[in-house]
Write a protein that holds these residues in place. Sequence first.
Motif, PDB file in Angstrom:
ATOM      1  N   LEU A  26      64.637 -35.675 -42.671  1.00 31.18           N
ATOM      2  CA  LEU A  26      64.471 -36.837 -42.076  1.00 31.18           C
ATOM      3  C   LEU A  26      63.082 -37.418 -42.380  1.00 31.18           C
ATOM      4  CD1 LEU A  26      64.860 -38.571 -39.296  1.00 31.18           C
ATOM      5  CD2 LEU A  26      63.458 -36.801 -38.232  1.00 31.18           C
ATOM      6  N   GLY A  27      61.976 -36.782 -42.884  1.00 33.26           N
ATOM      7  CA  GLY A  27      60.676 -37.473 -43.475  1.00 33.26           C
ATOM      8  C   GLY A  27      61.019 -38.132 -44.729  1.00 33.26           C
ATOM      9  N   TYR A  28      61.909 -37.488 -45.543  1.00 37.81           N
ATOM     10  CA  TYR A  28      62.307 -38.413 -46.932  1.00 37.81           C
ATOM     11  C   TYR A  28      63.149 -39.821 -46.483  1.00 37.81           C
ATOM     12  CZ  TYR A  28      64.390 -39.168 -51.532  1.00 37.81           C
ATOM     13  OH  TYR A  28      64.599 -39.567 -52.564  1.00 37.81           O
ATOM     14  N   LEU A  29      64.094 -39.774 -45.565  1.00 38.99           N
ATOM     15  CA  LEU A  29      64.663 -40.729 -45.325  1.00 38.99           C
ATOM     16  C   LEU A  29      63.769 -41.999 -44.761  1.00 38.99           C
ATOM     17  CD1 LEU A  29      68.158 -39.241 -44.031  1.00 38.99           C
ATOM     18  CD2 LEU A  29      67.661 -40.293 -46.003  1.00 38.99           C
ATOM     19  N   LEU A  30      63.030 -41.278 -43.666  1.00 38.32           N
ATOM     20  CA  LEU A  30      61.997 -42.515 -43.294  1.00 38.32           C
ATOM     21  C   LEU A  30      61.098 -42.963 -44.293  1.00 38.32           C
ATOM     22  CD1 LEU A  30      60.928 -40.716 -39.667  1.00 38.32           C
ATOM     23  CD2 LEU A  30      62.071 -42.703 -40.150  1.00 38.32           C
ATOM     24  N   SER A  31      60.864 -42.204 -45.186  1.00 43.69           N
ATOM     25  CA  SER A  31      59.796 -42.498 -46.376  1.00 43.69           C
ATOM     26  C   SER A  31      60.624 -43.755 -47.241  1.00 43.69           C
ATOM     27  CB  SER A  31      59.323 -41.650 -47.224  1.00 43.69           C
ATOM     28  OG  SER A  31      58.504 -40.833 -46.434  1.00 43.69           O
ATOM     29  N   LEU A  32      61.906 -43.406 -47.258  1.00 41.62           N
ATOM     30  CA  LEU A  32      62.652 -44.319 -48.276  1.00 41.62           C
ATOM     31  C   LEU A  32      62.840 -45.623 -47.309  1.00 41.62           C
ATOM     32  CD1 LEU A  32      65.398 -42.196 -49.660  1.00 41.62           C
ATOM     33  CD2 LEU A  32      63.601 -43.214 -50.980  1.00 41.62           C
ATOM     34  N   VAL A  33      62.988 -45.601 -45.991  1.00 39.97           N
ATOM     35  CA  VAL A  33      63.459 -46.773 -45.169  1.00 39.97           C
ATOM     36  C   VAL A  33      62.139 -47.600 -45.205  1.00 39.97           C
ATOM     37  CG1 VAL A  33      63.922 -47.488 -42.908  1.00 39.97           C
ATOM     38  CG2 VAL A  33      65.244 -45.700 -43.829  1.00 39.97           C
ATOM     39  N   LEU A  34      61.124 -46.832 -44.954  1.00 39.73           N
ATOM     40  CA  LEU A  34      59.644 -47.662 -44.975  1.00 39.73           C
ATOM     41  C   LEU A  34      59.331 -48.383 -46.446  1.00 39.73           C
ATOM     42  CD1 LEU A  34      57.527 -45.426 -42.786  1.00 39.73           C
ATOM     43  CD2 LEU A  34      58.447 -47.717 -42.173  1.00 39.73           C
ATOM     44  N   THR A  35      59.763 -47.717 -47.477  1.00 41.25           N
ATOM     45  CA  THR A  35      59.533 -48.427 -48.804  1.00 41.25           C
ATOM     46  C   THR A  35      60.426 -49.389 -49.066  1.00 41.25           C
ATOM     47  OG1 THR A  35      58.812 -46.151 -49.514  1.00 41.25           O
ATOM     48  CG2 THR A  35      59.489 -47.779 -51.252  1.00 41.25           C
ATOM     49  N   ALA A  36      61.682 -49.097 -48.722  1.00 46.15           N
ATOM     50  CA  ALA A  36      62.829 -50.195 -48.832  1.00 46.15           C
ATOM     51  C   ALA A  36      62.417 -51.558 -47.954  1.00 46.15           C
ATOM     52  CB  ALA A  36      64.072 -49.804 -48.464  1.00 46.15           C
ATOM     53  N   ILE A  37      61.981 -51.478 -46.767  1.00 50.64           N
ATOM     54  CA  ILE A  37      61.567 -52.530 -46.224  1.00 50.64           C
ATOM     55  C   ILE A  37      60.329 -53.250 -46.691  1.00 50.64           C
ATOM     56  CG2 ILE A  37      60.558 -53.201 -43.830  1.00 50.64           C
ATOM     57  CD1 ILE A  37      62.185 -50.895 -42.506  1.00 50.64           C
ATOM     58  N   SER A  38      59.248 -52.525 -47.016  1.00 48.91           N
ATOM     59  CA  SER A  38      58.285 -53.121 -47.749  1.00 48.91           C
ATOM     60  C   SER A  38      58.530 -53.741 -49.060  1.00 48.91           C
ATOM     61  CB  SER A  38      57.113 -51.992 -48.152  1.00 48.91           C
ATOM     62  OG  SER A  38      56.648 -51.463 -46.949  1.00 48.91           O
ATOM     63  N   PHE A  39      59.603 -53.325 -49.571  1.00 47.24           N
ATOM     64  CA  PHE A  39      59.990 -53.886 -51.078  1.00 47.24           C
ATOM     65  C   PHE A  39      60.642 -55.026 -50.863  1.00 47.24           C
ATOM     66  CE2 PHE A  39      63.106 -54.179 -54.793  1.00 47.24           C
ATOM     67  CZ  PHE A  39      62.009 -54.335 -55.582  1.00 47.24           C
ATOM     68  N   ALA A  40      61.478 -55.024 -49.895  1.00 52.21           N
ATOM     69  CA  ALA A  40      62.509 -56.140 -49.408  1.00 52.21           C
ATOM     70  C   ALA A  40      61.551 -57.304 -49.053  1.00 52.21           C
ATOM     71  CB  ALA A  40      63.565 -55.763 -48.456  1.00 52.21           C
ATOM     72  N   LEU A  41      60.562 -57.047 -48.123  1.00 57.77           N
ATOM     73  CA  LEU A  41      59.782 -58.201 -47.761  1.00 57.77           C
ATOM     74  C   LEU A  41      58.859 -58.725 -48.747  1.00 57.77           C
ATOM     75  CD1 LEU A  41      58.504 -56.667 -44.325  1.00 57.77           C
ATOM     76  CD2 LEU A  41      60.096 -58.605 -44.483  1.00 57.77           C
ATOM     77  N   ALA A  42      58.509 -57.899 -49.840  1.00 63.10           N
ATOM     78  CA  ALA A  42      57.631 -58.661 -50.891  1.00 63.10           C
ATOM     79  C   ALA A  42      58.538 -59.190 -51.789  1.00 63.10           C
ATOM     80  CB  ALA A  42      56.842 -57.351 -51.497  1.00 63.10           C
ATOM     81  N   LEU A  43      59.664 -58.694 -52.003  1.00 61.00           N
ATOM     82  CA  LEU A  43      60.557 -59.325 -53.036  1.00 61.00           C
ATOM     83  C   LEU A  43      60.993 -60.701 -52.707  1.00 61.00           C
ATOM     84  CD1 LEU A  43      61.667 -58.812 -55.893  1.00 61.00           C
ATOM     85  CD2 LEU A  43      63.722 -57.679 -54.714  1.00 61.00           C
ATOM     86  N   THR A  44      61.396 -60.742 -51.435  1.00 59.99           N
ATOM     87  CA  THR A  44      62.031 -61.933 -50.960  1.00 59.99           C
ATOM     88  C   THR A  44      61.211 -63.112 -50.331  1.00 59.99           C
ATOM     89  OG1 THR A  44      62.320 -61.028 -48.633  1.00 59.99           O
ATOM     90  CG2 THR A  44      64.132 -60.808 -50.299  1.00 59.99           C
ATOM     91  N   HIS A  45      59.807 -63.094 -50.406  1.00 63.40           N
ATOM     92  CA  HIS A  45      58.974 -63.797 -49.749  1.00 63.40           C
ATOM     93  C   HIS A  45      59.348 -64.142 -48.285  1.00 63.40           C
ATOM     94  CE1 HIS A  45      56.934 -63.676 -53.600  1.00 63.40           C
ATOM     95  NE2 HIS A  45      58.056 -64.008 -54.208  1.00 63.40           N
ATOM     96  N   ALA A  46      59.835 -63.228 -47.607  1.00 65.30           N
ATOM     97  CA  ALA A  46      60.277 -63.506 -46.268  1.00 65.30           C
ATOM     98  C   ALA A  46      59.246 -64.234 -45.317  1.00 65.30           C
ATOM     99  CB  ALA A  46      60.940 -62.290 -45.459  1.00 65.30           C
ATOM    100  N   MET A  47      58.077 -63.973 -45.493  1.00 63.66           N
ATOM    101  CA  MET A  47      56.947 -64.487 -44.774  1.00 63.66           C
ATOM    102  C   MET A  47      55.777 -65.199 -45.621  1.00 63.66           C
ATOM    103  SD  MET A  47      56.163 -61.226 -42.401  1.00 63.66           S
ATOM    104  CE  MET A  47      57.445 -60.294 -41.801  1.00 63.66           C
ATOM    105  N   HIS A  48      54.912 -65.812 -44.803  1.00 60.91           N
ATOM    106  CA  HIS A  48      53.879 -66.376 -45.489  1.00 60.91           C
ATOM    107  C   HIS A  48      52.742 -65.319 -45.780  1.00 60.91           C
ATOM    108  CE1 HIS A  48      54.708 -70.734 -44.945  1.00 60.91           C
ATOM    109  NE2 HIS A  48      55.072 -70.149 -43.544  1.00 60.91           N
ATOM    110  N   VAL A  49      52.140 -65.685 -46.726  1.00 60.50           N
ATOM    111  CA  VAL A  49      51.036 -64.391 -47.406  1.00 60.50           C
ATOM    112  C   VAL A  49      50.336 -63.485 -46.158  1.00 60.50           C
ATOM    113  CG1 VAL A  49      49.356 -63.748 -48.839  1.00 60.50           C
ATOM    114  CG2 VAL A  49      50.851 -65.635 -49.506  1.00 60.50           C
TER     115      VAL A  49
END
Length: 112
Positions: A26-49
Amino acid sequence: MSTSTDKLTQGNGPSHAKHRSGQYVLGYLLSLVLTAISFALALTHAMHVAPLMIVMTILAGFQIVVQLFFFMHVTEGDGPPYHSLALILGLIFTFAIALMSVWIMGFGSQVS
């Protein structure tokens, strides 16, 4: 007759309880999800800086909490839970300093 597992659950054995592998998964999956969300937000420029930095800071804090509670077992121990309270207070101070730094850096660009 008691086995070593019985001693662990009754408190007669070592001070730490036996950990189930499900907690680690569960901890590993939560870490993967949090990392994937961060990576996707940074990669897609979904928001202003500025909002992106705030969201990334919050996600990093969640990542710290997941690491501390699922892998480092912060809440386990013999003594009073002061160490976990101190870690939570340190996390609050870290967030406060990081968010205030972001706010100050953003405020400087609005003044000039």
